[in-house]
Design a protein around this motif. Structure first.
Motif, PDB file in Angstrom:
ATOM      1  N   ILE A  10      -1.978  20.914  -4.163  1.00 51.61           N
ATOM      2  CA  ILE A  10      -1.356  20.325  -3.104  1.00 51.61           C
ATOM      3  C   ILE A  10      -1.865  18.888  -3.187  1.00 51.61           C
ATOM      4  N   TYR A  11      -1.105  17.828  -3.265  1.00 52.21           N
ATOM      5  CA  TYR A  11      -1.441  16.353  -2.895  1.00 52.21           C
ATOM      6  C   TYR A  11      -0.772  16.087  -1.618  1.00 52.21           C
ATOM      7  N   ASP A  12      -1.726  15.411  -0.728  1.00 53.74           N
ATOM      8  CA  ASP A  12      -1.261  15.075   0.737  1.00 53.74           C
ATOM      9  C   ASP A  12      -0.228  13.770   0.630  1.00 53.74           C
ATOM     10  N   PHE A  13      -0.759  12.763  -0.353  1.00 55.63           N
ATOM     11  CA  PHE A  13       0.118  11.413  -0.108  1.00 55.63           C
ATOM     12  C   PHE A  13       0.032  11.158  -1.524  1.00 55.63           C
ATOM     13  N   LEU A  14       1.250  10.359  -1.757  1.00 60.70           N
ATOM     14  CA  LEU A  14       1.675   9.773  -2.893  1.00 60.70           C
ATOM     15  C   LEU A  14       1.215   8.046  -2.757  1.00 60.70           C
ATOM     16  N   LEU A  15       0.572   7.606  -3.747  1.00 58.21           N
ATOM     17  CA  LEU A  15       0.201   6.180  -3.626  1.00 58.21           C
ATOM     18  C   LEU A  15       0.632   5.394  -4.642  1.00 58.21           C
ATOM     19  N   LYS A  16       1.074   4.135  -4.739  1.00 59.95           N
ATOM     20  CA  LYS A  16       1.380   3.390  -5.819  1.00 59.95           C
ATOM     21  C   LYS A  16       0.402   2.224  -5.882  1.00 59.95           C
ATOM     22  N   PHE A  17      -0.435   2.205  -7.123  1.00 60.85           N
ATOM     23  CA  PHE A  17      -1.330   1.060  -7.314  1.00 60.85           C
ATOM     24  C   PHE A  17      -1.001  -0.001  -8.578  1.00 60.85           C
ATOM     25  N   ILE A  18      -0.843  -1.301  -8.548  1.00 60.43           N
ATOM     26  CA  ILE A  18      -0.707  -2.134  -9.336  1.00 60.43           C
ATOM     27  C   ILE A  18      -1.965  -2.862  -9.899  1.00 60.43           C
ATOM     28  N   LEU A  19      -2.074  -3.086 -11.389  1.00 62.46           N
ATOM     29  CA  LEU A  19      -2.997  -3.852 -11.819  1.00 62.46           C
ATOM     30  C   LEU A  19      -2.477  -5.008 -12.256  1.00 62.46           C
ATOM     31  N   ILE A  20      -3.074  -6.177 -11.744  1.00 69.40           N
ATOM     32  CA  ILE A  20      -2.507  -7.487 -12.150  1.00 69.40           C
ATOM     33  C   ILE A  20      -3.689  -8.465 -12.552  1.00 69.40           C
ATOM     34  N   GLY A  21      -3.253  -9.688 -12.991  1.00 68.59           N
ATOM     35  CA  GLY A  21      -4.126 -10.615 -13.552  1.00 68.59           C
ATOM     36  C   GLY A  21      -4.018 -11.004 -14.780  1.00 68.59           C
ATOM     37  N   ASP A  22      -4.647 -12.078 -15.140  1.00 66.94           N
ATOM     38  CA  ASP A  22      -4.296 -13.006 -16.370  1.00 66.94           C
ATOM     39  C   ASP A  22      -4.636 -11.822 -17.560  1.00 66.94           C
ATOM     40  N   LEU A  55      -4.964  12.341  -9.805  1.00 72.17           N
ATOM     41  CA  LEU A  55      -5.198  13.003  -8.490  1.00 72.17           C
ATOM     42  C   LEU A  55      -6.592  12.527  -8.163  1.00 72.17           C
ATOM     43  N   MET A  56      -6.722  12.229  -6.970  1.00 72.50           N
ATOM     44  CA  MET A  56      -8.179  12.092  -6.377  1.00 72.50           C
ATOM     45  C   MET A  56      -8.233  12.750  -5.090  1.00 72.50           C
ATOM     46  N   ARG A  57      -9.334  13.395  -4.850  1.00 68.94           N
ATOM     47  CA  ARG A  57      -9.743  14.092  -3.547  1.00 68.94           C
ATOM     48  C   ARG A  57     -10.628  13.308  -2.779  1.00 68.94           C
ATOM     49  N   LEU A  58     -10.583  12.823  -1.802  1.00 67.92           N
ATOM     50  CA  LEU A  58     -11.424  12.116  -0.835  1.00 67.92           C
ATOM     51  C   LEU A  58     -11.851  12.465   0.557  1.00 67.92           C
ATOM     52  N   PRO A  59     -12.946  12.621   1.046  1.00 67.41           N
ATOM     53  CA  PRO A  59     -13.211  13.064   2.402  1.00 67.41           C
ATOM     54  C   PRO A  59     -12.303  12.436   3.388  1.00 67.41           C
ATOM     55  N   SER A  75     -10.853  17.337   3.520  1.00 61.70           N
ATOM     56  CA  SER A  75     -10.684  16.408   2.506  1.00 61.70           C
ATOM     57  C   SER A  75      -8.981  16.123   2.312  1.00 61.70           C
ATOM     58  N   LYS A  76      -8.735  15.291   1.702  1.00 61.34           N
ATOM     59  CA  LYS A  76      -7.112  15.006   1.563  1.00 61.34           C
ATOM     60  C   LYS A  76      -7.167  14.695   0.009  1.00 61.34           C
ATOM     61  N   THR A  77      -6.125  15.293  -0.863  1.00 61.30           N
ATOM     62  CA  THR A  77      -5.831  14.916  -2.076  1.00 61.30           C
ATOM     63  C   THR A  77      -4.730  14.060  -2.253  1.00 61.30           C
ATOM     64  N   LEU A  78      -4.947  13.057  -3.030  1.00 58.66           N
ATOM     65  CA  LEU A  78      -4.214  11.682  -3.317  1.00 58.66           C
ATOM     66  C   LEU A  78      -3.654  11.753  -4.598  1.00 58.66           C
ATOM     67  N   LYS A  79      -2.237  11.796  -4.931  1.00 61.95           N
ATOM     68  CA  LYS A  79      -1.745  11.288  -6.149  1.00 61.95           C
ATOM     69  C   LYS A  79      -1.617   9.876  -6.138  1.00 61.95           C
ATOM     70  N   SER A 209       3.932   7.640   0.513  1.00 58.49           N
ATOM     71  CA  SER A 209       4.909   8.980   1.033  1.00 58.49           C
ATOM     72  C   SER A 209       4.141  10.171   0.894  1.00 58.49           C
ATOM     73  N   TYR A 210       4.472  11.070   1.626  1.00 55.88           N
ATOM     74  CA  TYR A 210       3.953  12.304   1.645  1.00 55.88           C
ATOM     75  C   TYR A 210       4.015  13.128   0.389  1.00 55.88           C
ATOM     76  N   GLY A 211       3.053  14.012   0.154  1.00 56.82           N
ATOM     77  CA  GLY A 211       2.987  14.532  -1.191  1.00 56.82           C
ATOM     78  C   GLY A 211       3.787  16.050  -1.021  1.00 56.82           C
ATOM     79  N   GLU A 212       3.766  17.000  -2.062  1.00 58.45           N
ATOM     80  CA  GLU A 212       4.489  18.090  -2.067  1.00 58.45           C
ATOM     81  C   GLU A 212       3.828  18.973  -3.062  1.00 58.45           C
TER      82      GLU A 212
END
Length: 235
Positions: A10-22, A55-59, A75-79, A209-212
């Motif tokens: 179960i992941y609690d939240f869905l996050l979007k990260f971008i990697l940018i730079g030259d 998937l990342m699980r954090l306190p 703890s929470k699990t983040l996708k 957004s919330y996970g599923e």
């Protein structure tokens, strides 16, 4: 070596990260080493955008649960979706489209390249203009393994980050030094904002957004969990 097993997750939240730079600062190598615990060799330039997820699980900052008289740490699990964008100028009009909906940005420069450091203002301005209004940002000085060729002092970069209200750290995508930390810092920052009420996943444009419940390939790492889904290149 960690052995992956199939587990319902179960992941609690869905996050979007971008990697940018030259171009050439090591964005793809940083992401690859974080996900796979190995340096990417060879490492061709990204064409357009490359996608992965983990998937990342954090306190959690919420109180621990008590079961049968024993306190169980919460703890929470983040996708986390990772969008690695090309740094060449000719792709900027395309890659900017992927900034939308991002709640976190890893902005990378090369500590041996003054030019890549000078470009940070432009990358940061674009990200803040196009991504979530609550965008969390970490500035990453990559290529610590080339310390003898350093052109950007640590203290100068650290002061720049403080002035622009962003997180900062240095890494080496070759040796693996600190490669996990930028992603953990961002995830922790965003999770804290959610749990403190500063960031509302139900708000349009929040980037979260919330996970599923889903079946995920999960492997243990550090203090949490990480699994990887590699997507193909696009654009």
């Amino acid at each position: 070596m960690n052995v992956a097993t199939e587990l319902p997750e179960i992941y609690d939240f869905l996050l979007k990260f971008i990697l940018i730079g030259d171009s050439g600062v090591g964005k793809s190598c940083l992401m690859h080493h974080f996900l796979n615990d190995v340096f990417r060799d060879p490492s061709p330039h990204t064409i357009g955008v490359e996608f992965s997820s983990t998937l990342m699980r954090l306190p959690s900052s919420t109180p621990a649960a008590t079961i049968a008289g024993s306190r169980i740490p919460n703890s929470k699990t983040l996708k986390v979706q990772l969008w690695d964008t090309a740094g060449q100028e000719r792709f900027r009009s395309v890659t900017r489209n992927y900034y939308r909906g991002a709640c976190g940005a890893v902005v990378v420069y090369d500590i041996t390249s003054r030019a890549s450091f000078n470009s940070l203002s432009s990358w940061l301005a674009d990200a803040r203009a196009l991504a979530s209004p609550d965008l969390a940002v970490v500035i990453v000085g990559n290529k610590l393994d080339q310390e003898e060729d350093r052109q950007v002092p640590y203290l100068e970069a650290s002061r720049w980050a403080q002035e622009h209200d962003v997180l900062f750290m240095e890494t080496s995508s070759l040796s693996g030094e600190n490669v996990e930390q930028p992603f953990i810092l961002l995830a922790r920052s965003i999770l804290l904002a959610i749990e403190s009420g500063q960031l509302d996943p139900d708000k349009a444009g929040s980037g979260v957004s919330y996970g599923e419940r889903a079946l995920r390939r999960v492997s243990s790492w550090g203090s949490g969990l990480k699994s990887t889904h590699r997507g193909g290149k696009c654009c």
